[in-house]
Scaffold this motif. Structure first.
Motif, PDB file in Angstrom:
ATOM      1  N   VAL A  17     -15.750  -9.337  -9.782  1.00 54.09           N
ATOM      2  CA  VAL A  17     -17.044  -9.678 -10.364  1.00 54.09           C
ATOM      3  C   VAL A  17     -18.124  -9.288  -9.367  1.00 54.09           C
ATOM      4  O   VAL A  17     -18.022  -9.571  -8.174  1.00 54.09           O
ATOM      5  N   GLY A  18     -19.132  -8.619  -9.863  1.00 57.49           N
ATOM      6  CA  GLY A  18     -20.231  -8.187  -9.019  1.00 57.49           C
ATOM      7  C   GLY A  18     -21.470  -9.029  -9.231  1.00 57.49           C
ATOM      8  O   GLY A  18     -21.949  -9.157 -10.358  1.00 57.49           O
ATOM      9  N   GLU A  19     -21.986  -9.617  -8.148  1.00 54.33           N
ATOM     10  CA  GLU A  19     -23.284 -10.282  -8.220  1.00 54.33           C
ATOM     11  C   GLU A  19     -24.340  -9.189  -8.287  1.00 54.33           C
ATOM     12  O   GLU A  19     -24.433  -8.351  -7.392  1.00 54.33           O
ATOM     13  N   MET A  20     -25.151  -9.189  -9.365  1.00 52.91           N
ATOM     14  CA  MET A  20     -26.051  -8.061  -9.589  1.00 52.91           C
ATOM     15  C   MET A  20     -27.441  -8.507 -10.043  1.00 52.91           C
ATOM     16  O   MET A  20     -27.766  -8.451 -11.233  1.00 52.91           O
ATOM     17  N   PRO A  21     -28.285  -8.928  -9.112  1.00 52.71           N
ATOM     18  CA  PRO A  21     -29.673  -9.226  -9.479  1.00 52.71           C
ATOM     19  C   PRO A  21     -30.339  -7.974 -10.046  1.00 52.71           C
ATOM     20  O   PRO A  21     -30.133  -6.865  -9.550  1.00 52.71           O
ATOM     21  N   GLY A  22     -31.122  -8.170 -11.083  1.00 46.40           N
ATOM     22  CA  GLY A  22     -31.852  -7.050 -11.653  1.00 46.40           C
ATOM     23  C   GLY A  22     -31.051  -6.204 -12.610  1.00 46.40           C
ATOM     24  O   GLY A  22     -31.559  -5.189 -13.106  1.00 46.40           O
ATOM     25  N   ALA A  23     -29.811  -6.572 -12.901  1.00 50.36           N
ATOM     26  CA  ALA A  23     -29.004  -5.809 -13.848  1.00 50.36           C
ATOM     27  C   ALA A  23     -29.291  -6.288 -15.271  1.00 50.36           C
ATOM     28  O   ALA A  23     -29.254  -7.488 -15.550  1.00 50.36           O
ATOM     29  N   SER A  24     -29.572  -5.361 -16.146  1.00 49.66           N
ATOM     30  CA  SER A  24     -29.823  -5.665 -17.552  1.00 49.66           C
ATOM     31  C   SER A  24     -28.507  -5.649 -18.323  1.00 49.66           C
ATOM     32  O   SER A  24     -27.474  -5.193 -17.797  1.00 49.66           O
ATOM     33  N   PRO A  25     -28.494  -6.112 -19.570  1.00 52.00           N
ATOM     34  CA  PRO A  25     -27.276  -5.984 -20.383  1.00 52.00           C
ATOM     35  C   PRO A  25     -26.814  -4.535 -20.501  1.00 52.00           C
ATOM     36  O   PRO A  25     -25.609  -4.266 -20.502  1.00 52.00           O
ATOM     37  N   GLU A  26     -27.764  -3.614 -20.587  1.00 52.89           N
ATOM     38  CA  GLU A  26     -27.394  -2.195 -20.671  1.00 52.89           C
ATOM     39  C   GLU A  26     -26.686  -1.744 -19.395  1.00 52.89           C
ATOM     40  O   GLU A  26     -25.720  -0.975 -19.447  1.00 52.89           O
ATOM     41  N   ASP A  27     -27.174  -2.210 -18.242  1.00 48.22           N
ATOM     42  CA  ASP A  27     -26.505  -1.910 -16.972  1.00 48.22           C
ATOM     43  C   ASP A  27     -25.115  -2.525 -16.953  1.00 48.22           C
ATOM     44  O   ASP A  27     -24.138  -1.888 -16.532  1.00 48.22           O
TER      45      ASP A  27
END
Length: 323
Positions: free
Chosen positions: A71-81
């Protein structure tokens, strides 16, 4: 390094801000915005130009060779990302941690700018992530973690209706598609803590914020109010095992004080009550394993804007039902 630990037998990795590892070339300056002390460099390193190349290499060389969870912690990631990161055909990660729902009770400048939760916005967020990843990727589901205040104190009532609030929030989370994460103490309904002085806090983010705002002349009671609501130490007090000294966590001196509510909220008490929050979580996990529709079914949101349809809630807001 990853192979070393996987060969030791660990079950996977939670990768901290992993979508920040690809930087745009040139060491570009971030744009200055009103209310910021520094330029915003986010556009030059969030979901950077070679991020997918790097993750696919990691998957090929290491992750694909083990039966693990990533699992990647991803601030700023949208559903599309997230669809790209988690779609199995792209061979990157199993799922990501999104942050949109953790910003719904903050103002535009910073997380310490406390705002009431807008329930409609929360429902819109859940609907967006549930529908856009359905059949294309996979959601991670969480209310709590080491960086967030306790959800019952945040989105619920941690006093009179603490038990009901926790069970409601747990049910909401576990009926969604994705992988639920249960953070330590969530399963017994642990709450935020209100230490009397800043000396009792340990989180560097909290201490830096306190010193900065104190130097600006902001009254201590206002600063502490923000810390009580959003400080990360809310999630970092010792696990409340019993009503004994230090919540049964240690006979010595713990690195941070226990939440005084351990006398009423603890594992020992929860295990003696068949209707406790702990057993409610067990039932939810059982249902997810028994009923495939919970994890494979699609999502349809009913009453998108409840305020237009609920006379009771309109009265609570001081409005007339026919307005």
């Amino acid at each position: 390094m990853m192979k070393f630990w996987l060969d030791k037998g660990i079950d996977g990795f939670r990768m901290d801000v992993i979508n920040f590892i690809s930087k745009a070339p040139g060491l570009l300056d971030g744009e200055m915005k009103e209310g910021r002390l520094y330029g915003d460099g986010g556009p030059y390193f969030i979901n950077g130009p070679q991020i997918h190349e790097y993750l696919q290499e990691m998957n090929k060389e290491v992750l694909s060779k083990y039966d693990i969870l990533t699992v990647g912690e991803m601030p700023g990631a949208s559903p599309e990302d997230a669809v790209i990161y988690t779609n199995p055909i792209n061979k990157e990660l199993n799922m990501v941690f999104t942050f949109e729902h953790m910003d719904l009770d903050s103002g535009p400048k910073e997380k310490w700018d406390i705002r009431p939760l807008n329930l409609v916005k929360l429902k819109e967020h859940i609907e967006k992530w549930q529908t856009k990843l359905y059949g294309n990727g996979w959601n991670s589901l969480y209310w709590n973690n080491h960086d967030q205040p306790r959800i019952v104190s945040r989105f619920g009532d941690d006093q009179k209706y603490r038990i009901e609030s926790v069970k409601m929030l747990a049910t909401c989370l576990h009926m969604l598609q994705g992988t639920p994460y249960i953070y330590q103490g969530e399963e017994i309904g642990m709450t935020n803590v209100k230490f009397q002085t800043i000396e009792d806090y340990r989180d560097i983010e909290t201490l830096n914020m306190y010193n900065e705002k104190h130097s600006m002349g902001i009254p201590d009671n206002e600063i502490m109010k923000a810390i009580y609501a959003k400080g990360r130490d809310n999630a970092r007090t010792p696990m409340q095992w019993s009503n004994q000294l230090n919540a049964g966590f240690t006979h010595g001196k713990s690195w941070i004080k226990a939440n005084p509510r351990y006398r009423e909220i603890n594992v020992a008490q929860a295990l003696t009550d068949q209707h406790s929050i702990y057993y409610h979580y067990q039932q939810l996990i059982f249902l997810r394993k028994k009923l495939g529709i919970i994890t494979t079914g699609d999502f349809n949101l009913l009453l998108t804007d409840f305020r237009k349809k609920s006379p009771i809630l309109k009265e609570w807001e001081g409005l007339k039902p026919n307005e």
